[in-house]
Design an enzyme around this catalytic site. Structure first.
Site, short mmCIF file in Angstrom:
data_model
loop_
_atom_site.label_atom_id
_atom_site.label_comp_id
_atom_site.label_asym_id
_atom_site.label_seq_id
_atom_site.Cartn_x
_atom_site.Cartn_y
_atom_site.Cartn_z
N ASP A 63 0.85 -1.20 0.00
CA ASP A 63 0.00 0.00 0.00
C ASP A 63 0.88 1.25 0.00
O ASP A 63 1.90 1.31 0.68
CB ASP A 63 -0.92 -0.02 1.24
N HIS A 95 -7.05 -5.79 2.37
CA HIS A 95 -5.89 -5.20 3.04
C HIS A 95 -5.34 -6.27 3.98
O HIS A 95 -6.08 -6.79 4.82
CB HIS A 95 -6.31 -4.02 3.92
N GLY A 99 -15.41 2.92 3.97
CA GLY A 99 -14.00 3.29 3.80
C GLY A 99 -13.40 2.95 2.45
O GLY A 99 -12.22 3.16 2.22
N GLN A 100 -14.21 2.40 1.53
CA GLN A 100 -13.66 2.05 0.21
C GLN A 100 -13.42 3.31 -0.62
O GLN A 100 -14.33 4.13 -0.79
CB GLN A 100 -14.60 1.10 -0.55
N ASN A 138 -13.06 -3.33 2.52
CA ASN A 138 -14.07 -2.29 2.64
C ASN A 138 -15.00 -2.36 1.44
O ASN A 138 -14.53 -2.47 0.30
CB ASN A 138 -13.40 -0.92 2.73
N HIS A 162 -10.50 -5.36 -3.18
CA HIS A 162 -9.16 -5.65 -2.63
C HIS A 162 -9.26 -5.99 -1.15
O HIS A 162 -10.07 -5.43 -0.43
CB HIS A 162 -8.22 -4.45 -2.82
P1 AMP Z 1 -9.74 1.36 0.30
O1 AMP Z 1 -9.77 2.69 1.03
O2 AMP Z 1 -10.20 0.20 1.12
O3 AMP Z 1 -10.44 1.47 -1.04
O4 AMP Z 1 -8.21 1.07 0.01
C1 AMP Z 1 -7.53 1.66 -1.04
C2 AMP Z 1 -6.07 1.61 -0.67
O5 AMP Z 1 -5.30 1.84 -1.85
C3 AMP Z 1 -5.65 2.68 0.35
O6 AMP Z 1 -5.11 2.04 1.50
C4 AMP Z 1 -4.61 3.49 -0.40
O7 AMP Z 1 -3.54 3.90 0.42
C5 AMP Z 1 -4.13 2.51 -1.47
N1 AMP Z 1 -3.60 3.11 -2.67
C6 AMP Z 1 -4.10 4.15 -3.38
N2 AMP Z 1 -3.33 4.38 -4.47
C7 AMP Z 1 -2.34 3.46 -4.45
C8 AMP Z 1 -1.23 3.18 -5.30
N3 AMP Z 1 -0.99 3.88 -6.42
N4 AMP Z 1 -0.39 2.17 -4.96
C9 AMP Z 1 -0.61 1.45 -3.85
N5 AMP Z 1 -1.65 1.65 -3.01
C10 AMP Z 1 -2.49 2.66 -3.30
#
Ligand code: AMP
Ligand code: ZN
Length: 112
Positions: A30, A100, A91-92, A85, A98
């Site tokens: 992440d 975490h 929180g998505q 999420n 995906h």
């Molecule tokens: P969510 O909030 O559950 O949709 O998670 C999305 C996640 O993607 C967050 O934890 C962000 O920090 C992560 N994220 C966003 N852009 C990138 C990226 N370019 N590379 C890696 N992680 C990312």
């Protein structure tokens, strides 16, 4: 899927620290880690969120979850949290399903 950040990472048009890849799955670090270990595990198939998964995706969903477990095992993580999420209020922020994988610190419950 056009305009999907994670599809761009899968297609390697966007850089990410990929640490595991199979025919169906990609896992990468992440960008904004919330714990010492914070890895995202995604299916290569674009599914916007869990609520959009179809019965034909059951095997793939199992593979994503199993990959998370294998990654945790390979990293020797005895305690970890696997969260997904679904929807903005949960929180998505990225609309590509995906998990975490979080570890390396004490994780509080409830998560808030
Ligand atoms: P969510 O909030 O559950 O949709 O998670 C999305 C996640 O993607 C967050 O934890 C962000 O920090 C992560 N994220 C966003 N852009 C990138 C990226 N370019 N590379 C890696 N992680 C990312
Ligand atoms: Zn996507």
């Amino acid at each position: 899927m056009a305009d999907c950040l994670f599809c761009e990472i899968i297609g390697k048009t966007k850089q990410a620290r990929i640490m595991h890849e199979t025919e169906d799955i990609v896992a990468f670090h992440d960008l904004n880690p919330q714990a010492p270990v914070h890895i995202l595990i995604i299916p290569k198939k674009h599914i916007s969120k869990l609520a959009q998964a179809k019965s034909e995706d059951v095997e793939l969903l199992g593979k994503v979850q199993y990959a998370a477990m294998e990654i945790a095992k390979n990293l020797d993580l005895s305690d970890f949290r696997l969260v997904m999420n679904n929807g903005r209020k949960a929180g998505q922020t990225v609309d590509h399903l995906h998990y975490h994988l979080l570890s390396g610190r004490r994780l509080l419950w409830p998560p808030g």
